[in-house]
Design a protein around this motif. Structure first.
Motif, PDB file in Angstrom:
ATOM      1  N   GLY A  94      22.994   9.948  20.418  1.00  0.00           N
ATOM      2  CA  GLY A  94      23.270  11.128  21.228  1.00  0.00           C
ATOM      3  C   GLY A  94      24.329  12.011  20.609  1.00  0.00           C
ATOM      4  O   GLY A  94      24.594  11.945  19.406  1.00  0.00           O
ATOM      5  N   VAL A  95      24.929  12.860  21.442  1.00  0.00           N
ATOM      6  CA  VAL A  95      25.938  13.825  20.995  1.00  0.00           C
ATOM      7  C   VAL A  95      27.202  13.647  21.830  1.00  0.00           C
ATOM      8  O   VAL A  95      27.128  13.487  23.048  1.00  0.00           O
ATOM      9  N   VAL A  96      28.363  13.670  21.172  1.00  0.00           N
ATOM     10  CA  VAL A  96      29.653  13.663  21.860  1.00  0.00           C
ATOM     11  C   VAL A  96      30.408  14.909  21.444  1.00  0.00           C
ATOM     12  O   VAL A  96      30.585  15.176  20.255  1.00  0.00           O
ATOM     13  N   ARG A  97      30.871  15.668  22.448  1.00  0.00           N
ATOM     14  CA  ARG A  97      31.612  16.909  22.184  1.00  0.00           C
ATOM     15  C   ARG A  97      33.097  16.658  22.463  1.00  0.00           C
ATOM     16  O   ARG A  97      33.484  16.312  23.574  1.00  0.00           O
ATOM     17  N   ASP A 145      32.967  16.891  26.252  1.00  0.00           N
ATOM     18  CA  ASP A 145      32.939  15.615  26.958  1.00  0.00           C
ATOM     19  C   ASP A 145      34.305  14.954  27.045  1.00  0.00           C
ATOM     20  O   ASP A 145      34.601  14.226  28.001  1.00  0.00           O
ATOM     21  N   ILE A 146      35.138  15.197  26.048  1.00  0.00           N
ATOM     22  CA  ILE A 146      36.433  14.540  25.967  1.00  0.00           C
ATOM     23  C   ILE A 146      37.418  15.477  25.287  1.00  0.00           C
ATOM     24  O   ILE A 146      37.037  16.228  24.384  1.00  0.00           O
ATOM     25  N   ALA A 147      38.655  15.482  25.753  1.00  0.00           N
ATOM     26  CA  ALA A 147      39.657  16.400  25.199  1.00  0.00           C
ATOM     27  C   ALA A 147      40.998  15.711  25.103  1.00  0.00           C
ATOM     28  O   ALA A 147      41.344  14.857  25.933  1.00  0.00           O
ATOM     29  N   SER A 156      43.185  17.477  34.666  1.00  0.00           N
ATOM     30  CA  SER A 156      41.782  17.560  35.055  1.00  0.00           C
ATOM     31  C   SER A 156      41.466  16.404  36.002  1.00  0.00           C
ATOM     32  O   SER A 156      42.312  15.542  36.266  1.00  0.00           O
ATOM     33  N   ALA A 157      40.239  16.371  36.493  1.00  0.00           N
ATOM     34  CA  ALA A 157      39.867  15.352  37.484  1.00  0.00           C
ATOM     35  C   ALA A 157      39.901  13.945  36.906  1.00  0.00           C
ATOM     36  O   ALA A 157      40.272  12.991  37.596  1.00  0.00           O
ATOM     37  N   TYR A 158      39.521  13.807  35.638  1.00  0.00           N
ATOM     38  CA  TYR A 158      39.427  12.476  35.040  1.00  0.00           C
ATOM     39  C   TYR A 158      40.240  12.450  33.745  1.00  0.00           C
ATOM     40  O   TYR A 158      39.737  12.798  32.676  1.00  0.00           O
ATOM     41  N   CYS A 159      41.490  12.094  33.877  1.00  0.00           N
ATOM     42  CA  CYS A 159      42.347  12.063  32.692  1.00  0.00           C
ATOM     43  C   CYS A 159      43.277  10.865  32.755  1.00  0.00           C
ATOM     44  O   CYS A 159      43.527  10.300  33.821  1.00  0.00           O
ATOM     45  N   ALA A 267      33.339  11.242  35.601  1.00  0.00           N
ATOM     46  CA  ALA A 267      33.997  10.025  36.083  1.00  0.00           C
ATOM     47  C   ALA A 267      33.473   8.789  35.365  1.00  0.00           C
ATOM     48  O   ALA A 267      34.230   7.856  35.055  1.00  0.00           O
ATOM     49  N   VAL A 268      32.179   8.762  35.123  1.00  0.00           N
ATOM     50  CA  VAL A 268      31.558   7.639  34.398  1.00  0.00           C
ATOM     51  C   VAL A 268      30.978   8.191  33.099  1.00  0.00           C
ATOM     52  O   VAL A 268      29.854   8.712  33.077  1.00  0.00           O
ATOM     53  N   PRO A 269      31.747   8.142  32.018  1.00  0.00           N
ATOM     54  CA  PRO A 269      31.275   8.712  30.757  1.00  0.00           C
ATOM     55  C   PRO A 269      30.144   7.886  30.151  1.00  0.00           C
ATOM     56  O   PRO A 269      29.956   6.712  30.486  1.00  0.00           O
ATOM     57  N   THR A 270      29.405   8.501  29.265  1.00  0.00           N
ATOM     58  CA  THR A 270      28.354   7.786  28.555  1.00  0.00           C
ATOM     59  C   THR A 270      28.988   6.731  27.652  1.00  0.00           C
ATOM     60  O   THR A 270      30.178   6.813  27.313  1.00  0.00           O
ATOM     61  N   PRO A 271      28.246   5.721  27.231  1.00  0.00           N
ATOM     62  CA  PRO A 271      28.806   4.710  26.315  1.00  0.00           C
ATOM     63  C   PRO A 271      29.384   5.317  25.044  1.00  0.00           C
ATOM     64  O   PRO A 271      30.407   4.857  24.535  1.00  0.00           O
ATOM     65  N   ALA A 272      28.753   6.370  24.532  1.00  0.00           N
ATOM     66  CA  ALA A 272      29.259   7.001  23.306  1.00  0.00           C
ATOM     67  C   ALA A 272      30.599   7.678  23.554  1.00  0.00           C
ATOM     68  O   ALA A 272      31.522   7.573  22.733  1.00  0.00           O
TER      69      ALA A 272
END
Length: 291
Positions: A94-97, A145-147, A156-159, A267-272
């Motif tokens: 997949g892709v991770v940004r 996806d992640i910063a 942010s909401a999920y940090c 809240a529930v990130p992909t495995p990647a």
């Protein structure tokens, strides 16, 4: 000649204790008792044949042999963890940004991408390097996806917080800094507003009664480093990504520390995404000055 086979669990306790500056904290981090950590360190020194730690005040410091061992231990653990990640995540795709501050782009991004790509060759990474406010906008709008950002007081909401770094006054070579110190008002090299570290610098000088002026205002970190290197003024950043030709200045007004946050869009990130976050957190443990 008998060959030494180092125990990776022992090396992990050793490295963690050195990085945290406390083997009691290391025991908590690795999930062992302090007595177990002491036994591991004793075993390590018996294997090496000479002390790797010495008493320094109330704490411990590395011996010359310990300094050598630390470098190799970090490399062995990194290779072990990379192998484990590759085996567990061989089928990730997949892709991770990812988005991050310029402070981390030059030295941290290549090592993170290298480790991640070797472990997960089927995952494509898209990277954005930009300033704090833009990173938060991108994560909130789900464009990344992640910063990795500084704590600007608007999470942010999920940090999660990855650590705290002290802000530092940074100047050019010693002779150039001496000339700047005698210049009134004190010339500053700063990011364009709004900027957390710009505000910290001017507030610290105001509280110290130091007259200042903005000699250079830029929109990129490379521009700031170039202006400081040219002797246009001094700036405020952390030690993260500090060029070797610049130096941290002492005897300046006190500055606060700043927290480093890792944000996720979901809240529930992909495995990647989760795997990349783990690698980022691991690499950030080696940042200079991190608490």
């Amino acid at each position: 000649m008998h060959k030494i086979s180092f125990d990776l669990d022992v090396l992990r306790s050793f490295v963690t204790g050195v990085e945290l500056g406390s083997f009691a904290q290391a025991a908590e981090r690795v999930g062992r008792s302090t007595s177990a950590i002491s036994a591991q360190l004793k075993k390590l020194e018996e294997q090496v044949g000479v002390p790797v730690l010495r008493k320094a005040g109330r704490g411990m410091a590395l011996t010359p042999t310990g300094e050598i061992l630390l470098g190799y231990a970090r490399r062995l653990l990194a290779l072990n963890d990379e192998a484990a990640a590759a085996v567990r995540g061989a089928d990730l795709a997949g892709v991770v940004r990812i988005g991050l501050q310029e402070d981390f782009a030059e030295h941290l991004l290549p090592s993170i991408l290298g480790s991640f790509t070797r472990a997960h060759p089927q995952v494509q990474i898209e990277a954005r390097v930009t300033r704090n406010a833009q990173l938060l906008e991108l994560i909130r709008s789900n464009q990344i996806d992640i910063a990795l950002s500084w704590d600007a007081g608007a999470a942010s909401a999920y940090c999660e917080q990855l650590g705290v770094l002290p802000m530092c006054w940074i100047g050019p070579a010693e002779h150039a800094t001496a000339a700047l110190a005698n210049t009134q008002p004190l010339p500053l090299v700063l990011f364009e507003s709004p900027c957390l570290m710009r505000s910290a610098a001017t507030q610290a000088l105001d509280q110290a009664g130091q007259v200042w002026r903005v000699a250079f205002s830029g929109g990129s970190l490379n521009a700031l480093w170039a202006a400081v290197s040219a002797g246009l003024g001094i700036t405020v950043r952390t030690r993260a990504g500090l060029p070797a030709h610049l130096r941290v200045l002492q005897d300046m007004p006190a500055l606060p520390s700043i927290a480093l946050l890792m944000h996720r869009a979901e809240a529930v990130p992909t495995p990647a995404v989760r795997a990349l976050g783990e690698i980022i957190a691991e690499h950030l443990r080696e940042l200079p000055g991190r608490a």
